[in-house]
Write a protein that holds these residues in place. Structure first.
Motif, PDB file in Angstrom:
ATOM      1  N   ASP A   1       0.841  -1.201   0.000  1.00  0.00           N
ATOM      2  CA  ASP A   1       0.000   0.000   0.000  1.00  0.00           C
ATOM      3  C   ASP A   1       0.874   1.249   0.000  1.00  0.00           C
ATOM      4  O   ASP A   1       1.709   1.452   0.880  1.00  0.00           O
ATOM      5  CB  ASP A   1      -0.908   0.011   1.233  1.00  0.00           C
ATOM      6  N   TYR A   2       0.631   2.098  -0.986  1.00  0.00           N
ATOM      7  CA  TYR A   2       1.408   3.331  -1.094  1.00  0.00           C
ATOM      8  C   TYR A   2       0.470   4.532  -1.133  1.00  0.00           C
ATOM      9  O   TYR A   2       0.426   5.321  -0.220  1.00  0.00           O
ATOM     10  CB  TYR A   2       2.302   3.291  -2.324  1.00  0.00           C
ATOM     11  N   GLY A   3      -0.268   4.712  -2.217  1.00  0.00           N
ATOM     12  CA  GLY A   3      -1.268   5.771  -2.288  1.00  0.00           C
ATOM     13  C   GLY A   3      -0.712   7.146  -2.545  1.00  0.00           C
ATOM     14  O   GLY A   3      -1.431   8.130  -2.395  1.00  0.00           O
ATOM     15  N   THR A   4       0.543   7.311  -2.864  1.00  0.00           N
ATOM     16  CA  THR A   4       1.126   8.612  -3.137  1.00  0.00           C
ATOM     17  C   THR A   4       1.846   8.565  -4.471  1.00  0.00           C
ATOM     18  O   THR A   4       1.933   7.534  -5.127  1.00  0.00           O
ATOM     19  CB  THR A   4       2.115   9.005  -2.024  1.00  0.00           C
ATOM     20  N   GLY A   5       2.404   9.707  -4.855  1.00  0.00           N
ATOM     21  CA  GLY A   5       3.192   9.755  -6.082  1.00  0.00           C
ATOM     22  C   GLY A   5       2.312   9.676  -7.319  1.00  0.00           C
ATOM     23  O   GLY A   5       1.342  10.431  -7.480  1.00  0.00           O
ATOM     24  N   LEU A   6       2.652   8.749  -8.208  1.00  0.00           N
ATOM     25  CA  LEU A   6       1.966   8.601  -9.494  1.00  0.00           C
ATOM     26  C   LEU A   6       1.009   7.419  -9.499  1.00  0.00           C
ATOM     27  O   LEU A   6       0.782   6.793 -10.533  1.00  0.00           O
ATOM     28  CB  LEU A   6       3.003   8.449 -10.612  1.00  0.00           C
ATOM     29  N   VAL A   7       0.431   7.107  -8.340  1.00  0.00           N
ATOM     30  CA  VAL A   7      -0.458   5.955  -8.262  1.00  0.00           C
ATOM     31  C   VAL A   7      -1.698   6.139  -9.127  1.00  0.00           C
ATOM     32  O   VAL A   7      -2.327   5.166  -9.556  1.00  0.00           O
ATOM     33  CB  VAL A   7      -0.844   5.694  -6.785  1.00  0.00           C
ATOM     34  N   TRP A   8      -2.066   7.399  -9.426  1.00  0.00           N
ATOM     35  CA  TRP A   8      -3.250   7.657 -10.245  1.00  0.00           C
ATOM     36  C   TRP A   8      -3.038   7.226 -11.700  1.00  0.00           C
ATOM     37  O   TRP A   8      -4.010   7.101 -12.457  1.00  0.00           O
ATOM     38  CB  TRP A   8      -3.617   9.132 -10.190  1.00  0.00           C
ATOM     39  N   LEU A   9      -1.789   6.991 -12.095  1.00  0.00           N
ATOM     40  CA  LEU A   9      -1.517   6.516 -13.447  1.00  0.00           C
ATOM     41  C   LEU A   9      -1.686   5.003 -13.594  1.00  0.00           C
ATOM     42  O   LEU A   9      -1.700   4.493 -14.723  1.00  0.00           O
ATOM     43  CB  LEU A   9      -0.091   6.891 -13.863  1.00  0.00           C
ATOM     44  N   GLU A  10      -1.772   4.302 -12.479  1.00  0.00           N
ATOM     45  CA  GLU A  10      -1.823   2.841 -12.521  1.00  0.00           C
ATOM     46  C   GLU A  10      -3.220   2.348 -12.873  1.00  0.00           C
ATOM     47  O   GLU A  10      -4.214   2.941 -12.433  1.00  0.00           O
ATOM     48  CB  GLU A  10      -1.402   2.283 -11.163  1.00  0.00           C
ATOM     49  N   PRO A  11      -3.297   1.217 -13.591  1.00  0.00           N
ATOM     50  CA  PRO A  11      -2.230   0.461 -14.271  1.00  0.00           C
ATOM     51  C   PRO A  11      -2.124   0.785 -15.751  1.00  0.00           C
ATOM     52  O   PRO A  11      -1.514   0.048 -16.502  1.00  0.00           O
ATOM     53  CB  PRO A  11      -2.683  -0.983 -14.059  1.00  0.00           C
ATOM     54  N   TRP A  12      -2.763   1.914 -16.158  1.00  0.00           N
ATOM     55  CA  TRP A  12      -2.879   2.186 -17.592  1.00  0.00           C
ATOM     56  C   TRP A  12      -1.602   2.738 -18.202  1.00  0.00           C
ATOM     57  O   TRP A  12      -1.428   2.685 -19.416  1.00  0.00           O
ATOM     58  CB  TRP A  12      -4.028   3.160 -17.835  1.00  0.00           C
ATOM     59  N   VAL A  13      -0.694   3.287 -17.378  1.00  0.00           N
ATOM     60  CA  VAL A  13       0.516   3.876 -17.940  1.00  0.00           C
ATOM     61  C   VAL A  13       1.388   2.809 -18.593  1.00  0.00           C
ATOM     62  O   VAL A  13       2.027   3.061 -19.627  1.00  0.00           O
ATOM     63  CB  VAL A  13       1.285   4.642 -16.838  1.00  0.00           C
ATOM     64  N   GLY A  14       1.414   1.602 -18.033  1.00  0.00           N
ATOM     65  CA  GLY A  14       2.191   0.528 -18.650  1.00  0.00           C
ATOM     66  C   GLY A  14       1.648   0.133 -20.006  1.00  0.00           C
ATOM     67  O   GLY A  14       2.406  -0.074 -20.961  1.00  0.00           O
ATOM     68  N   ASP A  15       0.326   0.038 -20.125  1.00  0.00           N
ATOM     69  CA  ASP A  15      -0.280  -0.291 -21.418  1.00  0.00           C
ATOM     70  C   ASP A  15      -0.084   0.841 -22.419  1.00  0.00           C
ATOM     71  O   ASP A  15       0.081   0.601 -23.616  1.00  0.00           O
ATOM     72  CB  ASP A  15      -1.770  -0.574 -21.234  1.00  0.00           C
ATOM     73  N   GLY A  16      -0.097   2.094 -21.938  1.00  0.00           N
ATOM     74  CA  GLY A  16       0.148   3.217 -22.841  1.00  0.00           C
ATOM     75  C   GLY A  16       1.551   3.204 -23.411  1.00  0.00           C
ATOM     76  O   GLY A  16       1.752   3.441 -24.612  1.00  0.00           O
ATOM     77  N   LEU A  17       2.537   2.922 -22.572  1.00  0.00           N
ATOM     78  CA  LEU A  17       3.915   2.835 -23.059  1.00  0.00           C
ATOM     79  C   LEU A  17       4.101   1.633 -23.983  1.00  0.00           C
ATOM     80  O   LEU A  17       4.873   1.702 -24.943  1.00  0.00           O
ATOM     81  CB  LEU A  17       4.875   2.743 -21.877  1.00  0.00           C
ATOM     82  N   ALA A  18       3.403   0.534 -23.697  1.00  0.00           N
ATOM     83  CA  ALA A  18       3.468  -0.624 -24.599  1.00  0.00           C
ATOM     84  C   ALA A  18       2.875  -0.281 -25.956  1.00  0.00           C
ATOM     85  O   ALA A  18       3.401  -0.707 -27.003  1.00  0.00           O
ATOM     86  CB  ALA A  18       2.729  -1.812 -23.976  1.00  0.00           C
ATOM     87  N   THR A  19       1.787   0.492 -25.978  1.00  0.00           N
ATOM     88  CA  THR A  19       1.204   0.915 -27.251  1.00  0.00           C
ATOM     89  C   THR A  19       2.158   1.825 -28.016  1.00  0.00           C
ATOM     90  O   THR A  19       2.301   1.709 -29.246  1.00  0.00           O
ATOM     91  CB  THR A  19      -0.124   1.641 -27.000  1.00  0.00           C
ATOM     92  N   LEU A  20       2.837   2.725 -27.304  1.00  0.00           N
ATOM     93  CA  LEU A  20       3.826   3.585 -27.943  1.00  0.00           C
ATOM     94  C   LEU A  20       4.956   2.753 -28.551  1.00  0.00           C
ATOM     95  O   LEU A  20       5.391   3.009 -29.689  1.00  0.00           O
ATOM     96  CB  LEU A  20       4.383   4.574 -26.921  1.00  0.00           C
ATOM     97  N   ALA A  21       5.432   1.754 -27.808  1.00  0.00           N
ATOM     98  CA  ALA A  21       6.482   0.881 -28.339  1.00  0.00           C
ATOM     99  C   ALA A  21       5.988   0.097 -29.552  1.00  0.00           C
ATOM    100  O   ALA A  21       6.730  -0.105 -30.519  1.00  0.00           O
ATOM    101  CB  ALA A  21       6.962  -0.080 -27.249  1.00  0.00           C
TER     102      ALA A  21
END
Length: 359
Positions: free
Chosen positions: A218-238
Motif C-alpha cells: 500500500d502506497y497511495g502517493t506519487g503517481l499511483v493515479w496513473l496505474e495500471p494504464w501507464v504501462g499499457d500506454g507505453l506498450a502501445t507507444l512501443a
C-alpha cells in the motif's frame, strides 16, 4: 562485397570467407554445463573461505563496500585476462558476492531500504552491464538493473507498471537497433535478453498480486493515479514504433491500405488492453520477435501474453461468463486481423514486384 562490409561483418562475429582456416569446434553443451557448475562450486568454496576470515567487515559499511568493490574489480580483471565457461562463472559468482557487500554497505549507510537505495543499485548494475567483458554478466546485470528500477519507482512514486512500460520501451528500441553497431551487436543482445527477463519477472509478480518489497503493498502517493494504464500506454507507444520501423524497412512493399489496417489493429489492441492489462505488452514482444526473426523473443512474448490472459481470466471484478466471451471474441478478432494483414501483405508484395518488373 566490399572490404569495408567484410570488416564490419567480421567485427560482428560473422565469418564471410573462411578460406583454408579449419572450423572452430565448440564444446558440447553438457561439457559447458559441467564447467559452469565447477566454476560455481569453486566460487562457493572460495567465498566461504574468505567469509570465515573477513566476517568482521560486515560491522563496518566502509570496509564492506571496499571489499565488495575489490571483488568486483577482481572479477573484471579475471574476465579480461582469460576466457572459458569455468572462469566466466567463477568471476560471476565473485562479482555477485561483491555486489551483495556493496548493497549491504549502502543499506547501512542510508539507514533504510528506501528509493535512494534502489536507485543506487540501478546505477551500479547499469555500469556493470556496460563495462563487464562477459555476455552472461551483462545479461544478469541488465536483469538486476530492471528489477532495481522497478523497486525504485514502486518505492518512490508508487508506479510499478510505469517501470514495466519503460523497460519494455527500452528493450524495444534496443532490439530494433541491434545491427546499428555491428562491433557491439552481441553486447546489445545480452542487454536485450536481460531486460526482457526482467520484464517477465516484473509481470509475474504484478499478476500474482505480490511485491518484491517484502509485503509492502500500500502506497497511495506519487503517481499511483496513473496505474495500471501507464504501462499499457507505453506498450502501445512501443508497438507504434515497431510498426513504423517495419513500414520504413518495407516502404515499397506495403500499400497505404495495409498501413491503415495495421494502425487500426494497434488501436484495437490498445482498447482491449484497457480491460485486460498487459495484453499489449505480450503482443508487442511477440511482434518484435517476429519482426527481427528471433524465436526466443517470440517464445518469451508468448509467455507474457499467456500470463496477461490468465491474469484477466481470474480477475474478480468481472463475471466468468463475461471474461470467457471477451477472450473468445479477442481470439477471433486477432485471428481475423492476422488473416487480413497476411493476405493484404502478399497482394501488395505481388503488386510491388510487378511494378518493378514493368519498370
Amino acid at each position: 562485397m566490399t572490404r569495408s562490409l567484410n570488416e564490419r561483418l567480421g567485427q560482428a562475429g560473422i565469418v564471410v570467407d573462411e578460406g583454408d582456416v579449419p572450423p572452430v569446434l565448440e564444446a558440447p553443451w553438457f561439457v559447458r554445463a559441467l564447467q559452469a557448475f565447477s566454476g560455481w562450486l569453486a566460487a562457493l568454496f572460495l567465498l566461504g573461505f574468505i567469509g570465515m576470515g573477513a566476517v568482521f567487515v560486515l560491522d563496518s559499511s566502509a570496509a564492506a563496500a571496499s571489499l565488495g568493490l575489490v571483488m568486483i574489480a577482481g572479477a573484471f580483471a579475471l574476465l579480461r585476462g582469460s576466457k572459458g565457461d569455468f572462469v566466466e562463472h567463477l568471476a560471476l559468482a565473485g562479482s555477485l558476492a561483491g555486489q551483495l557487500l556493496v548493497a549491504w554497505a549502502l543499506g547501512a549507510a542510508l539507514g533504510s531500504v528506501s528509493a535512494g537505495f534502489w536507485w543506487s543499485l540501478v546505477g551500479l548494475q547499469a555500469v556493470l552491464a556496460l563495462v563487464m567483458p562477459s555476455l552472461t554478466h551483462r545479461t544478469f546485470s541488465a536483469f538486476a538493473a530492471s528489477l532495481a528500477f522497478y523497486l525504485a519507482l514502486t518505492e518512490g512514486v508508487s508506479a510499478p507498471s510505469l517501470a514495466g512500460g519503460l523497460v519494455l520501451l527500452s528493450l524495444t528500441l534496443l532490439w530494433l537497433n541491434e545491427f546499428r553497431w555491428p562491433a557491439h551487436m552481441r553486447q546489445l543482445q545480452a542487454l536485450g535478453y536481460g531486460l526482457l527477463l526482467g520484464l517477465l519477472a516484473i509481470q509475474v509478480m504484478e499478476y500474482h498480486g505480490q511485491s518484491l518489497l517484502l509485503g509492502r503493498y500500500d502506497y497511495g502517493t506519487g503517481l499511483v493515479w496513473l496505474e495500471p494504464w501507464v504501462g499499457d500506454g507505453l506498450a502501445t507507444l512501443a508497438l507504434l514504433l515497431l510498426v513504423h520501423h517495419v513500414f520504413q524497412r518495407h516502404r515499397y512493399a506495403i500499400a497505404p491500405s495495409s498501413r491503415v489496417a495495421a494502425y487500426g489493429a494497434v488501436a484495437v489492441l490498445m482498447l482491449l488492453s484497457l480491460q485486460a492489462h498487459g495484453l499489449s505488452q505480450g503482443a508487442l514482444v511477440v511482434a518484435l520477435g517476429f519482426a527481427i526473426g528471433n524465436r526466443l523473443i517470440m517464445g518469451l512474448g508468448v509467455m507474457l501474453l499467456l500470463l496477461a490472459i490468465t491474469n484477466y481470466y481470474y480477475w474478480l471484478d468481472a463475471t466468468l461468463l463475461a471474461k470467457s466471451v471477451t477472450l473468445c471474441l479477442l481470439g477471433v478478432l486477432l485471428l481475423a486481423l492476422r488473416w487480413v494483414l497476411r493476405r493484404r501483405w502478399q497482394i501488395d508484395r505481388r503488386d510491388a514486384v510487378g511494378e518493378d518488373e514493368s519498370q
